[in-house]
Scaffold this motif. Sequence first.
Motif: not given
Length: 240
Positions: A113-138
Amino acid sequence: MAVSWARDRATLFYLGFGLVGLLVVALGFGVTYAVPMVRRSFSAPWFVHLHGASALGWVVMFIVQATLVRERRSPLHRRLGQVALPLALVIWASGIATATWAAQRDLPEQGTAATSALGGTISGLTIYVLLVVAAVAMRRKPDWHKRLVMLATIQLLWPAFFRLRHLLPAVPHPDVTFALVLAYSPIVVAALRDRTQSGGIHPVWLYVGSALIVEQSLEFAFFDQGPLRLFGQWVYAWLT
């Protein structure tokens, strides 16, 4: 509809969302971070504090940017917006470092569960950054830009919503109630607002927001199972 979507920047909606987000951060992390820090019962590496400060800085910047738009101070709004992507990258990097430290702290007591939480955090933060990149592009399309920034902020705030479980321990299934339903309800509210005011739902909420809700629902449904468990174990081994 495109005209009305672009012209609603000066309303209180975005500023109000930012203030609500700041309140959630204060309540959620006040219990698990600020109060223990004052009591000197919590210690962590420097990057944990950097992550907290930078994430708080993002929410504060969202409020400031919404205020500048309301006051029609667009040049200053654009200059301050240049900080958005570098700040998002700091949040991303320090967040991954923080999640790795937390996984090491929680192993072996919590197991996968500890390592799964790490994986979830990485995917969540990566989605956040991609949304920021999209916002800057638009950024030259204000109706898309402001909604993508708000969606990125919604994505960033879910840990704060999840920590509300410490204030309301009697609420059942906090991972669903707080971290999914409550955390992503602003997407539904924003979509309904578009529908009411403009007669249609903007594509950011209709497609990107819906995809985000589906992705988060799948993460919660299959947490610490199958490929998500394997991803968490792999990324933990790679980072450590």
